[in-house]
Design a protein around this motif. Structure first.
Motif, PDB file in Angstrom:
ATOM      1  N   THR A  30       1.549  35.486  21.743  1.00  0.00           N
ATOM      2  CA  THR A  30       0.597  34.398  21.970  1.00  0.00           C
ATOM      3  C   THR A  30       1.104  33.127  21.306  1.00  0.00           C
ATOM      4  OG1 THR A  30      -0.733  34.774  19.984  1.00  0.00           O
ATOM      5  CG2 THR A  30      -1.339  36.037  21.959  1.00  0.00           C
ATOM      6  N   MET A  31       0.660  32.017  21.823  1.00  0.00           N
ATOM      7  CA  MET A  31       1.071  30.730  21.272  1.00  0.00           C
ATOM      8  C   MET A  31       0.548  30.547  19.845  1.00  0.00           C
ATOM      9  SD  MET A  31       2.853  29.431  23.670  1.00  0.00           S
ATOM     10  CE  MET A  31       2.936  27.689  23.447  1.00  0.00           C
ATOM     11  N   THR A  32      -0.644  31.062  19.576  1.00  0.00           N
ATOM     12  CA  THR A  32      -1.244  30.907  18.253  1.00  0.00           C
ATOM     13  C   THR A  32      -0.412  31.602  17.187  1.00  0.00           C
ATOM     14  OG1 THR A  32      -3.422  30.836  19.281  1.00  0.00           O
ATOM     15  CG2 THR A  32      -3.344  31.274  16.909  1.00  0.00           C
ATOM     16  N   THR A  33      -0.018  32.845  17.451  1.00  0.00           N
ATOM     17  CA  THR A  33       0.782  33.560  16.449  1.00  0.00           C
ATOM     18  C   THR A  33       2.174  32.963  16.332  1.00  0.00           C
ATOM     19  OG1 THR A  33       1.345  35.278  18.074  1.00  0.00           O
ATOM     20  CG2 THR A  33      -0.509  35.729  16.593  1.00  0.00           C
ATOM     21  N   CYS A  34       2.719  32.482  17.442  1.00  0.00           N
ATOM     22  CA  CYS A  34       4.031  31.806  17.383  1.00  0.00           C
ATOM     23  C   CYS A  34       3.966  30.588  16.468  1.00  0.00           C
ATOM     24  CB  CYS A  34       4.464  31.353  18.770  1.00  0.00           C
ATOM     25  SG  CYS A  34       5.391  32.561  19.681  1.00  0.00           S
ATOM     26  N   ARG A  35       2.938  29.787  16.642  1.00  0.00           N
ATOM     27  CA  ARG A  35       2.795  28.590  15.800  1.00  0.00           C
ATOM     28  C   ARG A  35       2.685  28.973  14.328  1.00  0.00           C
ATOM     29  NH1 ARG A  35      -0.753  26.939  19.985  1.00  0.00           N
ATOM     30  NH2 ARG A  35       0.259  25.372  21.253  1.00  0.00           N
ATOM     31  N   GLY A  36       1.902  30.006  14.053  1.00  0.00           N
ATOM     32  CA  GLY A  36       1.735  30.454  12.673  1.00  0.00           C
ATOM     33  C   GLY A  36       3.033  30.905  12.048  1.00  0.00           C
ATOM     34  N   ILE A  37       3.816  31.622  12.813  1.00  0.00           N
ATOM     35  CA  ILE A  37       5.111  32.097  12.303  1.00  0.00           C
ATOM     36  C   ILE A  37       6.062  30.920  12.092  1.00  0.00           C
ATOM     37  CG2 ILE A  37       7.156  33.464  12.879  1.00  0.00           C
ATOM     38  CD1 ILE A  37       5.173  35.416  14.290  1.00  0.00           C
ATOM     39  N   LEU A  38       6.066  29.988  13.042  1.00  0.00           N
ATOM     40  CA  LEU A  38       6.986  28.853  12.948  1.00  0.00           C
ATOM     41  C   LEU A  38       6.593  27.865  11.853  1.00  0.00           C
ATOM     42  CD1 LEU A  38       7.966  28.143  16.651  1.00  0.00           C
ATOM     43  CD2 LEU A  38       9.137  29.521  14.934  1.00  0.00           C
ATOM     44  N   ASN A  91       7.746  31.816  24.636  1.00  0.00           N
ATOM     45  CA  ASN A  91       6.682  31.246  23.800  1.00  0.00           C
ATOM     46  C   ASN A  91       7.249  30.379  22.682  1.00  0.00           C
ATOM     47  OD1 ASN A  91       4.548  32.247  25.273  1.00  0.00           O
ATOM     48  ND2 ASN A  91       4.405  34.117  24.079  1.00  0.00           N
ATOM     49  N   LEU A  92       8.354  30.811  22.092  1.00  0.00           N
ATOM     50  CA  LEU A  92       8.981  30.002  21.051  1.00  0.00           C
ATOM     51  C   LEU A  92       9.445  28.658  21.598  1.00  0.00           C
ATOM     52  CD1 LEU A  92      11.008  32.792  19.235  1.00  0.00           C
ATOM     53  CD2 LEU A  92       9.222  31.376  18.194  1.00  0.00           C
ATOM     54  N   SER A  93       9.981  28.664  22.811  1.00  0.00           N
ATOM     55  CA  SER A  93      10.444  27.395  23.389  1.00  0.00           C
ATOM     56  C   SER A  93       9.271  26.496  23.780  1.00  0.00           C
ATOM     57  CB  SER A  93      11.355  27.643  24.583  1.00  0.00           C
ATOM     58  OG  SER A  93      10.633  28.212  25.649  1.00  0.00           O
ATOM     59  N   LYS A  94       8.112  27.078  24.076  1.00  0.00           N
ATOM     60  CA  LYS A  94       6.921  26.261  24.358  1.00  0.00           C
ATOM     61  C   LYS A  94       6.380  25.634  23.086  1.00  0.00           C
ATOM     62  CE  LYS A  94       5.439  28.927  28.359  1.00  0.00           C
ATOM     63  NZ  LYS A  94       4.457  29.907  28.850  1.00  0.00           N
ATOM     64  N   VAL A  95       6.418  26.390  21.991  1.00  0.00           N
ATOM     65  CA  VAL A  95       5.915  25.875  20.716  1.00  0.00           C
ATOM     66  C   VAL A  95       6.878  24.835  20.150  1.00  0.00           C
ATOM     67  CG1 VAL A  95       5.361  26.478  18.330  1.00  0.00           C
ATOM     68  CG2 VAL A  95       4.570  27.935  20.185  1.00  0.00           C
ATOM     69  N   ASP A  96       8.163  25.134  20.188  1.00  0.00           N
ATOM     70  CA  ASP A  96       9.187  24.199  19.702  1.00  0.00           C
ATOM     71  C   ASP A  96       9.971  23.695  20.901  1.00  0.00           C
ATOM     72  OD1 ASP A  96      11.224  22.799  18.509  1.00  0.00           O
ATOM     73  OD2 ASP A  96      11.934  24.453  17.258  1.00  0.00           O
ATOM     74  N   GLU A  97       9.540  22.580  21.442  1.00  0.00           N
ATOM     75  CA  GLU A  97      10.148  22.044  22.658  1.00  0.00           C
ATOM     76  C   GLU A  97      11.600  21.611  22.450  1.00  0.00           C
ATOM     77  OE1 GLU A  97       7.457  18.986  23.834  1.00  0.00           O
ATOM     78  OE2 GLU A  97       5.933  20.441  24.505  1.00  0.00           O
TER      79      GLU A  97
END
Length: 120
Positions: A30-38, A91-97
């Protein structure tokens, strides 16, 4: 009377299966967990670690003496792992463009994509 500071417990969607590679990949579902990890780890480090873990999974899968370890620690079939890796990278590429995959990470992504396309 002393006032206790309020605390808020966060529910983690990736902690139950976090001890397998499949569980770790699900943390990026999910985007939410990706953001949290990043927020804690840079995206370059995450894709590097995931790529090396994917390579290790593929290596262990073909070594018969590690088949028990594979099933216990990996937590999914190579096809499931490949699908989860693709999803995690997307998902990582969506969070970090600005995320660019170096050659080793691209190879892991293309290997996973090839494995998924062969099974279709």
């Amino acid at each position: 009377m002393l006032l206790q500071p309020s605390t808020r417990a966060r529910k983690s969607s990736c902690s139950p299966n976090g001890e397998t590679f499949e569980g770790i990949l699900n943390c990026f579902s999910t985007m939410t967990t990706c953001r949290g990890i990043l927020r804690k780890i840079s995206s370059k480090i995450v894709v590097l670690l995931l790529s090396h873990a994917f390579q290790a999974c593929l290596s262990l899968r073909h070594d018969q003496k590690y088949s028990v370890i594979y099933e216990e620690k990996i937590g999914g079939t190579p096809l499931q792992i490949s699908n989860s890796l693709i999803s995690a990278f997307q998902n990582l590429s969506k969070v970090d463009e600005r995320l660019e995959l170096p050659s080793f990470e691209k190879q892991a992504f293309f290997t996973a994509t090839a494995m998924v396309s062969q099974s279709s």
